[in-house]
Design a protein around this motif. Structure first.
Motif, PDB file in Angstrom:
ATOM      1  N   ARG A  95      33.246   6.571  37.832  1.00 29.29           N
ATOM      2  CA  ARG A  95      32.518   6.741  36.565  1.00 29.29           C
ATOM      3  C   ARG A  95      31.126   7.324  36.740  1.00 29.29           C
ATOM      4  O   ARG A  95      30.457   7.651  35.754  1.00 29.29           O
ATOM      5  N   ARG A 120      24.083   6.769  33.238  1.00 29.13           N
ATOM      6  CA  ARG A 120      24.124   5.334  32.969  1.00 29.13           C
ATOM      7  C   ARG A 120      22.897   4.737  33.631  1.00 29.13           C
ATOM      8  O   ARG A 120      22.752   4.802  34.862  1.00 29.13           O
ATOM      9  N   GLN A 130      27.133  10.683  35.044  1.00 26.05           N
ATOM     10  CA  GLN A 130      28.519  10.536  34.626  1.00 26.05           C
ATOM     11  C   GLN A 130      29.284  11.846  34.778  1.00 26.05           C
ATOM     12  O   GLN A 130      28.843  12.881  34.266  1.00 26.05           O
ATOM     13  N   TYR A 133      35.239  13.684  32.207  1.00 23.01           N
ATOM     14  CA  TYR A 133      36.517  13.029  32.448  1.00 23.01           C
ATOM     15  C   TYR A 133      37.623  14.013  32.810  1.00 23.01           C
ATOM     16  O   TYR A 133      38.667  13.607  33.312  1.00 23.01           O
ATOM     17  N   ARG A 138      36.547  13.802  38.626  1.00 21.65           N
ATOM     18  CA  ARG A 138      37.402  12.750  38.077  1.00 21.65           C
ATOM     19  C   ARG A 138      38.875  12.952  38.427  1.00 21.65           C
ATOM     20  O   ARG A 138      39.663  12.015  38.376  1.00 21.65           O
ATOM     21  N   SER A 162      37.364   1.726  35.336  1.00 15.84           N
ATOM     22  CA  SER A 162      36.650   2.595  34.389  1.00 15.84           C
ATOM     23  C   SER A 162      37.193   4.016  34.395  1.00 15.84           C
ATOM     24  O   SER A 162      36.453   4.981  34.561  1.00 15.84           O
ATOM     25  N   GLN A 165      36.000   7.113  29.519  1.00 18.65           N
ATOM     26  CA  GLN A 165      34.582   7.397  29.331  1.00 18.65           C
ATOM     27  C   GLN A 165      34.289   7.443  27.840  1.00 18.65           C
ATOM     28  O   GLN A 165      34.987   8.123  27.088  1.00 18.65           O
ATOM     29  N   CYS A 169      31.884  14.699  25.659  1.00 16.87           N
ATOM     30  CA  CYS A 169      31.235  15.543  26.670  1.00 16.87           C
ATOM     31  C   CYS A 169      31.170  16.972  26.133  1.00 16.87           C
ATOM     32  O   CYS A 169      32.168  17.496  25.624  1.00 16.87           O
ATOM     33  N   ASP A 243      36.391   5.136  23.122  1.00 17.59           N
ATOM     34  CA  ASP A 243      36.767   5.832  24.355  1.00 17.59           C
ATOM     35  C   ASP A 243      37.844   6.884  24.152  1.00 17.59           C
ATOM     36  O   ASP A 243      37.987   7.789  24.966  1.00 17.59           O
TER      37      ASP A 243
END
Length: 710
Positions: A95, A120, A130, A133, A138, A162, A165, A169, A243
């Motif tokens: 994550r 974060r 981050q 995704y 990822r 996790s 996300q 984005c 999410d």
């Protein structure tokens, strides 16, 4: 029963020792495994890497734990655990990364609406960046990372922490792909939960599915015996709005289903049982696992223990529905090397009980007289983690309180399993504000009642489409025997209902003509001569000044309780939140009305009757061991009227009647509980059924009874 099954398809007694960076120093795998043997755990979850790596590798993103020297804790742990028959699953977490890693590949990472990196924050450490995704980090990088773990160590599976996300984005990759696949630009402005993000949310869910499919394929390259799993947030903690992942879809990618449920959120005491029923309905062939432990004080205080007694009751409730466990009761290597050790042995005797009775406790299914529908669409449209604002789960929670109080056996039926066959497996169907029903779901329910089914519905059931848009009337108005007038009244204060006539549904109210009301009231009128309006809406009566707290007439034409025959069946409809009021308001009028409704629909025949207090919960299950075997679970939640529960008060002299669809009992055995428990006698209950009379001298916190009726 468990032959020819993979290890993750059997009972799971998991331990997770959440490691902090310094815990790698002098890691003592032998002591960890000794502790696992002591508490009878059969699987451990251990840190692998991602944000911080607990092993060494040569990938470009390598970020070794700064406390590591020559240790190889994964090698040591795998060897020590496998020597004792314990499985090892490695936790990976993609994550976020430290700034130094981000700078190597900035195009792999997510950006916000104005093009800044998404991070974060941590006030005590540097922020982590981050990844997008659908980025290389990822996906392709993550898959290679997992490959390296399997190549270096003989691990038994991967736990992807996790994997989802929150939010949106705006990186170039996301913008280009979204435009190509939808023909639209990424949505902007407002809140991510707003409706203009719906298309994006669905698209994002497809991206998550793509990742999970590919990640599972990587794990399974190394053998079908290698497990792939991740947390799924559903029921009490639905994450689709924030999410963008669909629990009903992602479940298919995991080898067992794990959902966190921590005591400090103070969900109902039967919450673990409900959670396990939910997971079992979603995937009957997968082991349902409740993650619990030190986080009972929430993530803000994750390094101290939860209330011991409440946590034990939490576990017994999950066992009563056939659940397995993921134990997070402490942080660090093992109890001898951590700060808070108060709950270290809390689960030892419970895990031991599970292990000794594994064949009986695995693959249990509820012996249900009532189906309670879970409506995913309604939870998505009206659910809210702030229970005072929630308009779905609180209805379910209030209903369940009444069912548990009356020892009614019920199944939580997820809407993906809704069919005439599943509905006909129980005597009664209850729709607790199942507002968002599709036309197909409505027709299944209508056919069920027309064919002789019994239906209880509340509030706005069938009033909305699956997308949350209001219909002009209840789609089930013909079944309910009433129609919406178009008027809604605020009855959340000073609200009452008028008792029109004596009836089984108004039992207990012989000495009053007014009952409590407390919610928005959708005014309805009966639309058929067969519908009986037993209670009616009373306009608000303001309490001040008391001299003028009265109405010229308390009777209206707007029923709040309607009994209607439909075809060969019948329905009871409360066009307001009677169930939600049980949970949030608490006046006993609401629980009595629901109790009467269930009693009326079930008739005289109940699977379980007992003189036990309302705080004693009964669960009667089919055992997975063999046809005709049953386990009766009894959880005593009797305590002081406060949460958390610090002390359970024993109850004594309990008598129980159990009705089973068999003609004789071959064996009656105590699995756990007072040695004086006895089967006093049996008698025929008619229709090929038998009634058992059981006496229980004393229940501390839990009693388990095995019944062989083959």
């Amino acid at each position: 029963m468990t032959e020819n099954k993979q290890w993750y398809q059997k009972q799971l007694r998991i331990l997770q020792t959440v490691l902090r960076e310094p815990d790698v120093v002098d890691y003592d795998a032998g002591s960890v495994v000794n502790y696992m043997e002591q508490i009878r755990a059969n699987c451990i979850i251990i840190n692998g890497g991602g944000i911080v790596d607990f092993f060494r590798h040569n990938l470009v993103t390598a970020n070794p734990n700064p406390f590591m020297t020559k240790e190889d804790l994964l090698k040591d742990l795998v060897e020590a655990a496998h020597a004792k028959g314990i499985k090892v699953v490695v936790r990976v977490d993609f994550r976020g990364v430290d700034k130094k890693i981000y700078e190597l590949r900035p195009d792999w990472f997510a950006v916000n609406e104005i093009g800044e990196p998404k991070t974060r924050d941590n006030p005590l450490h540097s922020a982590i960046f981050q990844p997008c995704y659908q980025s290389t980090y990822r996906n392709e990088h993550a898959y290679r990372f997992i490959d390296v773990l399997f190549e270096k160590y003989d691990i038994d599976g991967i736990w992807e922490n996790s994997y989802s996300q929150g939010g949106i984005c705006y990186c170039k990759s996301c913008s280009d792909r979204f435009r190509k696949e939808t023909g639209h630009e990424l949505p902007r402005g407002g809140q991510f939960t707003d409706s203009h993000y719906d298309e994006y949310r669905d698209w994002k869910a497809a991206c998550v599915m793509e990742h999970l499919r590919d990640c599972r394929a990587v794990v399974k390259k190394y053998g079908e015996e290698k497990a792939y799993a991740a947390e799924i947030f559903g029921l009490y903690h639905d994450r689709f709005k924030s999410d963008g992942h669909d629990l009903y879809a992602i479940k298919d990618h995991f080898d067992f289903l794990v959902t966190p449920l921590f005591t400090a959120n103070h969900e109902p005491m039967n919450g673990p049982s409900t959670l396990i029923k939910f997971l079992k309905s979603l995937s009957p062939d997968k082991v349902p696992v409740m993650l619990f432990g030190h986080l009972g004080t929430n993530n803000d205080l994750r390094y101290i223990s939860s209330a011991k007694q409440e946590t034990r009751l939490w576990m017994w409730e999950a066992i009563s529905a056939g659940g397995s466990f993921w134990n997070c009761v402490f942080n660090g290597q093992h109890p001898g090397a951590t700060y808070d050790r108060r709950n270290a042995l809390l689960s030892a005797d419970i895990y031991d009980y599970m292990e000794r009775n594994e064949d009986l406790l695995t693959e249990q299914t509820t012996v249900a007289e009532v189906n309670v529908l879970y409506s995913r669409a309604t939870n998505a449209a009206f659910g809210n983690p702030n229970r005072s604002k929630d308009a779905y789960l609180t209805h379910l929670m209030g209903l369940e309180q009444v069912l548990n109080d009356q020892h009614i056996q019920y199944r939580l039926l997820t809407d993906d399993k809704l069919s005439l066959e599943t509905l006909q497996a129980a005597k009664v169907l209850i729709l607790a504000n199942a507002a968002c029903l599709s036309d197909e779901e409505v027709e299944i329910i209508r056919s069920y009642v027309r064919g002789g089914g019994k239906l209880i519905a509340t509030n706005l059931t069938s009033f909305s489409t699956p997308e949350g848009k209001n219909r002009p009337d209840f789609a089930l108005s013909d079944v309910f025997g009433c129609s919406f007038t178009g008027s809604v009244k605020d009855n959340s204060q000073y609200g009452y209902q008028y008792v029109k006539e004596a009836h089984a549904l108004t039992k207990g109210f012989e000495d009053t003509q007014l009952l409590a009301s407390w919610s928005d009231q959708y005014l309805v009128r009966t639309n058929t001569d067969t519908a009986q309006a037993l209670l009616t809406y009373v306009p608000q009566i303001f309490p001040q000044p008391p001299e003028r707290s009265w109405l010229r007439s308390y009777e209206t034409d707007y029923p709040t309780l309607i009994l209607n025959p439909f075809g060969e069946g019948e329905s009871i409809f409360f066009p307001y939140g009677v169930d939600r009021n049980v949970w949030l308001h608490g006046h006993n009028d609401f629980s009595e009305l629901l109790k009467n409704a269930v009693e009326y629909m079930l008739g005289e025949q109940h699977l379980i009757r007992s003189n036990a207090p309302l705080s004693v919960h009964f669960s009667l299950n089919h055992s997975g061991a063999a046809e005709g075997e049953y386990v009766l679970h009894i959880v005593n939640t009797t305590a002081a009227p406060r949460r958390p529960v610090l002390q359970t008060i024993p109850v004594t002299d309990i008598e129980v009647e159990i009705v089973l669809p068999v003609q004789q009992v071959a064996e009656f055995r105590i699995l756990r509980g007072d040695a004086g428990i006895e089967l006093v006698r049996t008698e025929s209950a008619g229709d090929g059924q038998i009634r058992l009379f059981v006496r229980i001298p004393r229940i501390e916190e839990y009693t388990g009874i095995y019944i062989d009726a083959r």
